[in-house]
Design a protein around this motif. Structure first.
Motif, PDB file in Angstrom:
ATOM      1  N   TRP A 134       0.817  -1.211   0.000  1.00 51.87           N
ATOM      2  CA  TRP A 134       0.000   0.000   0.000  1.00 51.87           C
ATOM      3  C   TRP A 134       0.856   1.268   0.000  1.00 51.87           C
ATOM      4  O   TRP A 134       0.533   2.248  -0.683  1.00 51.87           O
ATOM      5  CB  TRP A 134      -0.956  -0.007   1.191  1.00 51.87           C
ATOM      6  N   SER A 135       1.951   1.259   0.740  1.00 48.50           N
ATOM      7  CA  SER A 135       2.852   2.414   0.725  1.00 48.50           C
ATOM      8  C   SER A 135       3.429   2.612  -0.671  1.00 48.50           C
ATOM      9  O   SER A 135       3.548   3.739  -1.171  1.00 48.50           O
ATOM     10  CB  SER A 135       3.983   2.219   1.739  1.00 48.50           C
ATOM     11  N   ARG A 169       2.056   1.582  -3.581  1.00 46.77           N
ATOM     12  CA  ARG A 169       0.988   2.000  -4.490  1.00 46.77           C
ATOM     13  C   ARG A 169       0.639   3.472  -4.306  1.00 46.77           C
ATOM     14  O   ARG A 169       0.461   4.215  -5.276  1.00 46.77           O
ATOM     15  CB  ARG A 169      -0.244   1.125  -4.253  1.00 46.77           C
ATOM     16  N   ASN A 170       0.552   3.925  -3.057  1.00 45.25           N
ATOM     17  CA  ASN A 170       0.187   5.319  -2.802  1.00 45.25           C
ATOM     18  C   ASN A 170       1.302   6.274  -3.222  1.00 45.25           C
ATOM     19  O   ASN A 170       1.034   7.392  -3.682  1.00 45.25           O
ATOM     20  CB  ASN A 170      -0.172   5.511  -1.333  1.00 45.25           C
ATOM     21  N   THR A 194       0.960   6.778  -6.975  1.00 47.50           N
ATOM     22  CA  THR A 194      -0.116   7.711  -7.301  1.00 47.50           C
ATOM     23  C   THR A 194       0.357   9.152  -7.190  1.00 47.50           C
ATOM     24  O   THR A 194       0.160   9.966  -8.105  1.00 47.50           O
ATOM     25  CB  THR A 194      -1.317   7.485  -6.361  1.00 47.50           C
ATOM     26  N   ARG A 195       1.005   9.483  -6.087  1.00 43.82           N
ATOM     27  CA  ARG A 195       1.427  10.871  -5.870  1.00 43.82           C
ATOM     28  C   ARG A 195       2.586  11.250  -6.794  1.00 43.82           C
ATOM     29  O   ARG A 195       2.653  12.374  -7.290  1.00 43.82           O
ATOM     30  CB  ARG A 195       1.800  11.082  -4.404  1.00 43.82           C
ATOM     31  N   ASP A 252       5.480   6.926   2.514  1.00 43.08           N
ATOM     32  CA  ASP A 252       4.293   7.576   3.078  1.00 43.08           C
ATOM     33  C   ASP A 252       4.506   9.051   3.384  1.00 43.08           C
ATOM     34  O   ASP A 252       3.542   9.790   3.550  1.00 43.08           O
ATOM     35  CB  ASP A 252       3.854   6.840   4.349  1.00 43.08           C
ATOM     36  N   ASP A 306      -0.785  13.484   0.902  1.00 46.74           N
ATOM     37  CA  ASP A 306      -1.964  14.272   0.531  1.00 46.74           C
ATOM     38  C   ASP A 306      -2.525  15.072   1.693  1.00 46.74           C
ATOM     39  O   ASP A 306      -3.364  15.949   1.506  1.00 46.74           O
ATOM     40  CB  ASP A 306      -3.060  13.343  -0.021  1.00 46.74           C
TER      41      ASP A 306
END
Length: 284
Positions: A60-61, A63-64, A67-68, A257, A262
């Motif tokens: 998840w870290s 993937r996020n 995105t950013r 992260d 965001d």
């Protein structure tokens, strides 16, 4: 650029639909809660979870961060060409969706050597004229950069974003920096490189956890997952201009992260989330 490369990675041998071999793409899919995985893939996560219960947070870290980083490259970097290496199985927020929301004319080329990944990707992207899947081994940069399809779809006289997000820790050779140098030499000025990588923070408790996870990943049915130090990861972008990872921050490698989050973090990161880091850098 050399004509032939020899960087070691278990993923260089495609797994395809073999349910007796763990696939990096399927393990990642399982960690994200997807359905395109087998028992052998879930077993990898269970093994690592014996020492790191939050192991799925690595995915998840990663993937996020993707995105950013892609949003930054499309908005601030004005990049309209992306080469996404080791794309994995399609998920809800892929590179082309993020980038094409910023500029509908953005062209994205995904590269993977897993036939299942390629079949899924091509089926989903059939109606997208600016997004392509190319079969290739990302750990053979000379072959990949000479690929006729990649050269046809991407204009190497204009800036390109090279994404190695969650891939280089599967390169088990010590010469990963040489691998990246081959890629970077082929990129035109103004291009960007984005990397997310399993991270050894070199702090007693966290380093011990990183090495335990590495041992379990490497000796699991997946066979790879190296945790490199800050110095080792930054060698991948040697000579490039590193982007600051947040407002007022100095250019550096940062935990995934914490790379331009965001919003504020209302809960502290767990130990696993402190063992994956990212960097974005520009070629002068």
């Amino acid at each position: 650029m050399t004509s032939e490369s020899s960087y070691r990675a278990p993923s260089s041998i495609p797994v395809g639909i073999d349910p007796t071999r763990a696939s990096i793409a399927r393990v990642y899919d399982a960690a994200l809660g997807g359905k395109d995985n087998y028992e052998i893939d879930r077993e990898v996560l269970r093994q690592v979870a014996t020492k790191a219960p939050e192991v799925k947070d690595l995915a998840w870290s990663n993937r996020n961060f993707l995105t950013r980083a892609v949003r930054f490259l499309a908005q601030q970097g004005k990049i309209t060409q992306f080469l996404d290496c080791g794309s994995g199985l399609p998920t809800a927020e892929n590179t082309h969706k993020i980038a094409q929301r910023v500029n509908a004319d953005t062209r994205v080329v995904y590269v993977d050597n897993d036939p299942v990944v390629i079949a899924h990707g091509r089926a989903i992207l059939e109606d997208n004229p600016d997004t392509y899947f190319v079969a290739g081994d990302i750990f053979q940069p000379a072959q990949l950069l000479g690929n006729d399809l990649i050269r046809h779809y991407l204009d190497f006289t204009r800036p390109i974003a090279l994404l190695q997000v969650g891939t280089l820790h599967h390169c088990t050779a010590d010469n990963g920096a040489d691998l990246m140098r081959e890629y970077i030499e082929a990129l035109p000025s103004g291009s960007f490189v984005a990397i997310a990588h399993f991270f050894d923070p070199e702090k007693a408790e966290l380093s011990d956890l990183a090495r335990k996870m590495e041992d379990l990943f490497v000796h699991s049915p997946m066979g790879s997952g190296m945790f490199r130090t800050e110095r080792q990861i930054l060698e991948f972008v040697d000579g490039l201009e590193i982007m600051p990872p947040g407002p007022g921050a100095q250019p550096k490698l940062e935990l995934c992260d914490y790379w331009w989050p965001d919003g504020p973090k209302l809960t502290p990161l767990n130990q696993v989330e402190r063992c994956i880091a990212g960097v974005v850098a520009r070629k002068p």
